[in-house]
Design a protein around this motif. Structure first.
Motif, mmCIF file in Angstrom:
data_model
loop_
_atom_site.group_PDB
_atom_site.id
_atom_site.type_symbol
_atom_site.label_atom_id
_atom_site.label_comp_id
_atom_site.label_asym_id
_atom_site.label_seq_id
_atom_site.Cartn_x
_atom_site.Cartn_y
_atom_site.Cartn_z
ATOM 1 N N GLU A 133 32.813 -15.744 72.396
ATOM 2 C CA GLU A 133 33.710 -14.878 71.921
ATOM 3 C C GLU A 133 34.976 -15.661 70.814
ATOM 4 O OE1 GLU A 133 35.069 -12.058 74.464
ATOM 5 O OE2 GLU A 133 33.247 -10.876 74.573
ATOM 6 N N LYS A 161 27.921 -11.997 68.066
ATOM 7 C CA LYS A 161 28.318 -13.272 69.725
ATOM 8 C C LYS A 161 27.383 -13.519 70.332
ATOM 9 C CE LYS A 161 29.532 -11.720 73.678
ATOM 10 N NZ LYS A 161 30.097 -10.985 74.603
ATOM 11 N N ASP A 170 43.323 -13.319 73.880
ATOM 12 C CA ASP A 170 42.030 -11.916 74.041
ATOM 13 C C ASP A 170 41.453 -11.755 75.838
ATOM 14 O OD1 ASP A 170 39.373 -10.709 73.745
ATOM 15 O OD2 ASP A 170 38.184 -12.795 73.117
ATOM 16 N N THR A 176 36.537 -7.152 70.938
ATOM 17 C CA THR A 176 37.279 -8.370 70.255
ATOM 18 C C THR A 176 36.745 -8.047 68.981
ATOM 19 O OG1 THR A 176 35.075 -9.765 71.263
ATOM 20 C CG2 THR A 176 34.927 -10.310 69.191
ATOM 21 N N HIS A 194 27.176 -12.703 77.844
ATOM 22 C CA HIS A 194 28.128 -14.137 77.862
ATOM 23 C C HIS A 194 26.368 -15.019 78.254
ATOM 24 C CE1 HIS A 194 31.748 -13.108 77.048
ATOM 25 N NE2 HIS A 194 31.963 -12.482 78.266
#
Length: 320
Positions: A108, A282, A145, A61, A260
């Motif tokens: 993201e 994030k 990505d 990222t 996540h």
């Protein structure tokens, strides 16, 4: 899994047959998908895939942010596509806007949109995402990505980002090790970017922490050398915690969450509200709706050599 990054034990070899099966399946899958990518209509603009061959956080990222900003400074109009891991939308392709939430698009893509403001399209099918991005957005170069193993997507340039600390662990394929593909795959890519450590034949990327910013968006400054709590829901949380130690923050409590992780207010009951709470950029996009005034996030900027930027720009120009 921690045993991936430790010396092989006898019981780890019990997973070897499954790794062989994984290798066979992945090779067959690649052949089939690459055949389909040859049949798909080629988009008019270059496609750059940024990915890795191992699982876990490698620093993709920050690199994507650097790449977009570098291309914009050179007069390009980049757009980004992502599968939107961790998000679920009722429609795809999904073109992000100011109101898009992480639960829709994934953390993201939302973070990238807030940082860069470039067109970003999310779709589990990256071919559809790329086609949509090129049809409806004013862009002249596409960055994906992740997606190195999404072989249905034709690509012009492949860039692999490697964690300079953990490297490839025991160098075995999943589930015996952390590899998605054999190390020989690295011989096929255009560039290997090493996050944090110098290595021969690889481009060194350094991550530079920036001043902390409030999660709720107000103007304020958090001094260093203060006592804080911290959390992180990224692929390699310890790297974030280590960066805080390196900036001389005094950490009272550090809590890693799964990559996540979808934060809820209840997740933060374990932290004292009397101390500032630090998190990654994030993480912040998932918490701003219920963030307290003393919650902060740490922006990270990637730094790469000028000669790498020149090599990459020349490769892009040679495509035209």
């Amino acid at each position: 899994m921690t045993f991936w990054y430790q010396p092989l034990t006898w019981w780890a070899w019990a997973l070897y047959p499954f790794s062989l099966l994984f290798l066979v399946v992945s090779k067959v899958r690649r052949i089939i998908l690459q055949a389909s990518s040859q049949k798909q209509s080629q988009v008019a603009h270059p496609v750059i895939v940024v990915g890795n061959i191992s699982v876990g956080g490698n620093g993709k990222t920050p690199f994507v942010i650097w790449l977009c900003e570098m291309l914009i400074s050179e007069g390009y109009k980049p757009g980004i596509v992502s599968r939107g891991y961790g998000g679920k939308s009722n429609r795809y392709p999904l073109l992000l806007n100011e109101d898009t939430q992480g639960k829709e698009a994934g953390d993201e893509p939302v973070m990238l949109y807030k940082r860069l403001g470039v067109p970003i399209v999310v779709d589990p099918n990256r071919v559809n995402a790329v086609n949509y991005l090129n049809e409806v957005c004013d862009i002249d170069i596409t960055i994906t990505d992740d997606g190195l193993q999404h072989y249905a997507l034709a690509r012009d340039i492949e860039i692999v980002v490697v964690d300079g600390q953990r490297r490839f662990g025991n160098q075995k394929l999943m589930p015996m090790g952390p590899l998605r593909e054999p190390l020989s795959r690295l011989k096929e890519v255009d560039f290997i970017v090493n996050n944090g450590e110098a290595a021969e034949g690889e481009v060194t990327m350094l991550l530079a922490p920036q001043p902390c910013k409030p999660v709720n968006g107000r103007e304020a400054c958090l001094p260093k050398l203060v006592k804080v709590n911290c959390c992180a829901a990224i692929g390699y949380p310890q790297r974030f915690f280590d960066s805080l130690y390196g900036q001389h923050y005094k950490i009272e409590k550090q809590i890693p969450f799964a990559d996540h992780h979808a934060y809820e207010e209840a997740d933060f009951a374990q932290f004292s509200t009397a101390l500032p709470l630090l998190m990654t950029e994030k993480d912040a996009v998932k918490c701003h709706q219920f963030a307290l005034p003393n919650w902060w996030y740490l922006p990270i900027d990637a730094q790469l050599p000028d000669n790498f930027a020149h090599q990459l720009l020349q490769k892009i120009k040679d495509l035209k």
